[in-house]
Each structure stands twice: as C-alpha cells, then as structure tokens.
Design an enzyme around this catalytic site. Structure first.
Site, PDB file in Angstrom:
ATOM      1  N   HIS A 100       0.891  -1.283  -0.070  1.00 22.74           N
ATOM      2  CA  HIS A 100      -0.014  -0.024   0.217  1.00 22.74           C
ATOM      3  C   HIS A 100       0.827   1.440   0.150  1.00 22.74           C
ATOM      4  O   HIS A 100       1.935   1.260   0.587  1.00 22.74           O
ATOM      5  CB  HIS A 100      -0.825   0.052   1.349  1.00 22.74           C
ATOM      6  CG  HIS A 100      -2.003   0.960   1.314  1.00 22.74           C
ATOM      7  ND1 HIS A 100      -1.878   2.318   1.474  1.00 22.74           N
ATOM      8  CD2 HIS A 100      -3.466   0.965   0.792  1.00 22.74           C
ATOM      9  CE1 HIS A 100      -3.009   2.973   1.347  1.00 22.74           C
ATOM     10  NE2 HIS A 100      -3.573   2.134   0.988  1.00 22.74           N
ATOM     11  N   GLU A 172      -3.772   2.366  -7.091  1.00 24.17           N
ATOM     12  CA  GLU A 172      -4.093   3.451  -6.156  1.00 24.17           C
ATOM     13  C   GLU A 172      -3.325   4.782  -6.399  1.00 24.17           C
ATOM     14  O   GLU A 172      -2.277   4.790  -6.117  1.00 24.17           O
ATOM     15  CB  GLU A 172      -4.017   3.188  -4.840  1.00 24.17           C
ATOM     16  CG  GLU A 172      -4.936   2.087  -4.254  1.00 24.17           C
ATOM     17  CD  GLU A 172      -4.990   2.281  -2.729  1.00 24.17           C
ATOM     18  OE1 GLU A 172      -6.274   2.474  -2.295  1.00 24.17           O
ATOM     19  OE2 GLU A 172      -4.051   1.989  -2.124  1.00 24.17           O
TER      20      GLU A 172
END
Length: 261
Positions: A100, A172
């Site tokens: 992430h 993302e």
C-alpha cells in the site's frame, strides 16, 4: 469467464475490536445475501480486530470475507512487532494487502519487499492484494503508465503464471488517496487496461483475463458505478467510505449491479 467484482474495505488504523464488530454487523444487515452472488465483499481491519471479525463471520455464517493490511516477509522468529502469513491464515484471512502506498511512503517499502510479502502470502494460501500507484509529480509528467508497470513488474518479479493467477492488483494513484480527488473513470481504465496487458506479457493472456484489477483512491457510492463499469476495473479498494456501514453496503450493491438495498 467474467471476473466477479471485489469490493475491499481498507480500514487503515481505525476502529477497535468492539467498533469492528459493530461495523461488520451493520454491513451484513445492510447488504442482503443475494448480492454476494454478484460481488465479493471483504473488510481489511487492523490486526487487533481480526480475531473478533473472524468470530463474528464464522459464528453468524456471514458471506463477507476479511484480510489483513500487511504481513511479514519472515516465516517466524525474533522479529518484534511483525505478523506472519501463517498467523493470518490461522485466523481465517482470505486477503492481505501488500505494498500500500502508505507502507511504501512511511515505511520505505520497495518492490522487492512487496514481492517478498506477496510470496509469503501465497505460500500460506492467502490472496495478496498488490498495490501500485503514482504520485502527482509522475502523473503531471505524463509517465504514470510506465511508472505503474515498472512497480507491477518489480512487485511480481519471478512469480510463476500459476502464482500470478492468485493475486489481486490494486491501482491507487497516490494523489487521489484520501484527498477527495478521484481519477476519472477513463484515467482508471487507462492504467488498469495497461496493467492487464502487462499481466498478459508476464503470465499469458489466460491468466491476465482472470486476475482482478481494482481501483482505489477516494472511492464512494457516488463514483463506484462508473469506475466498475470500465472493462478492466474489477472492483475497488475502498478507504474512508468503508468505515460507514451503510455507504459501504450501498457501494457493494452498486458494484453487484444493483438494485440498492
């Protein structure tokens, strides 16, 4: 074979175990079982909440799944503060998020570390959600597609086609996470389509056709429909909106093709 959409709610560092139970109950109540035929729904709570979520999901035979926000590259041993893939598997986790942008930024994780974590997850039957994404400077320079493909190659390096088939990819754009700025559906499709084409190069077209590619970055009930309507966007990694039970349920229902619950 059509890819079943996946909506995964990344809670980040929010909610204690009691709040976790309340939120999962709310999602389960707000999203009738019929929707789960058309969408996979997962929650990704902090480590300390996972056992409580497991007890609730198994006890009430809920159809939603759950996972963890990170995993160690190590099997076990003197690694204070680390959590191993075998521990997560024992807790019934389906997914584990690796790479992430917040881990890459604040903990300086590089592609090699992300790859190591993905490998450990796969070894223990977990599905890694491998995250990639560019910052605003890269986007403005117009090199975002190649930047993401480089991260993708580095984070999957050396994995077999069989292993890649068991991975979920999450795109993302860092500039859209928690900022309220959302990549347009066309922006998301541009990168997610390029990711799928690269997966075909790495693992063959058959594998590329079955790997789910998610979009993440300020996803909510208002924009998720347009995002998942794109041919190469197979769902979403949801942040802030996943902390609101009703909105997360609505968002999941939209991804399933409606009608709203």
């Amino acid at each position: 074979m059509a890819r079943k959409p996946l909506i995964a709610g990344n809670w980040k560092m929010n909610l204690n175990h009691l709040e976790a139970i309340a939120l999962v109950q709310k999602i389960a109540f707000a999203l009738p079982e019929k929707y789960f035929e058309k969408v996979d729904v997962a929650v990704i709570p902090p480590f300390v909440d996972i056992r409580s979520v497991q007890t609730l999901v198994e006890g009430d035979k809920l159809l939603l799944t759950y996972g963890a926000q990170d995993v160690s590259v190590h099997e076990s041993g003197a690694y204070t503060g680390e959590i191993s893939a075998s521990m997560l598997a024992k807790l019934g986790c389906t997914f584990v998020v690796v790479g992430h942008s917040e881990r890459r930024q604040y903990h300086h994780e590089d592609d090699a570390t992300v790859l190591g974590k993905a490998k450990k997850a796969l070894e223990h039957g977990l599905t890694p959600i491998v995250c990639i994404g560019e910052g605003l400077n890269v986007r403005e320079a117009g090199t975002h597609v190649e930047y993401n493909l480089e991260q993708l190659r580095g984070s999957l390096k050396g994995l077999s086609a069989e292993q890649i088939a068991k991975v979920v990819i999450a795109y993302e754009p860092v500039w859209a996470i928690g900022t309220g700025k959302v990549a347009s559906a066309a922006d998301a499709q541009e990168v997610c389509g390029a990711i799928r084409a690269e997966l075909a190069e790495l693992a063959g077209p058959e594998v590329a056709a079955q790997v789910r590619v998610l979009y993440g970055g300020s996803v909510n009930a208002k924009n998720v429909g347009e995002l998942v309507a794109q041919p190469d966007v197979d769902g979403a990694l949801v942040g802030g909106a996943s902390l609101k039970g009703d909105e997360f349920a609505t968002l999941s229902a939209i991804a399933a093709g409606g009608p709203l619950p």
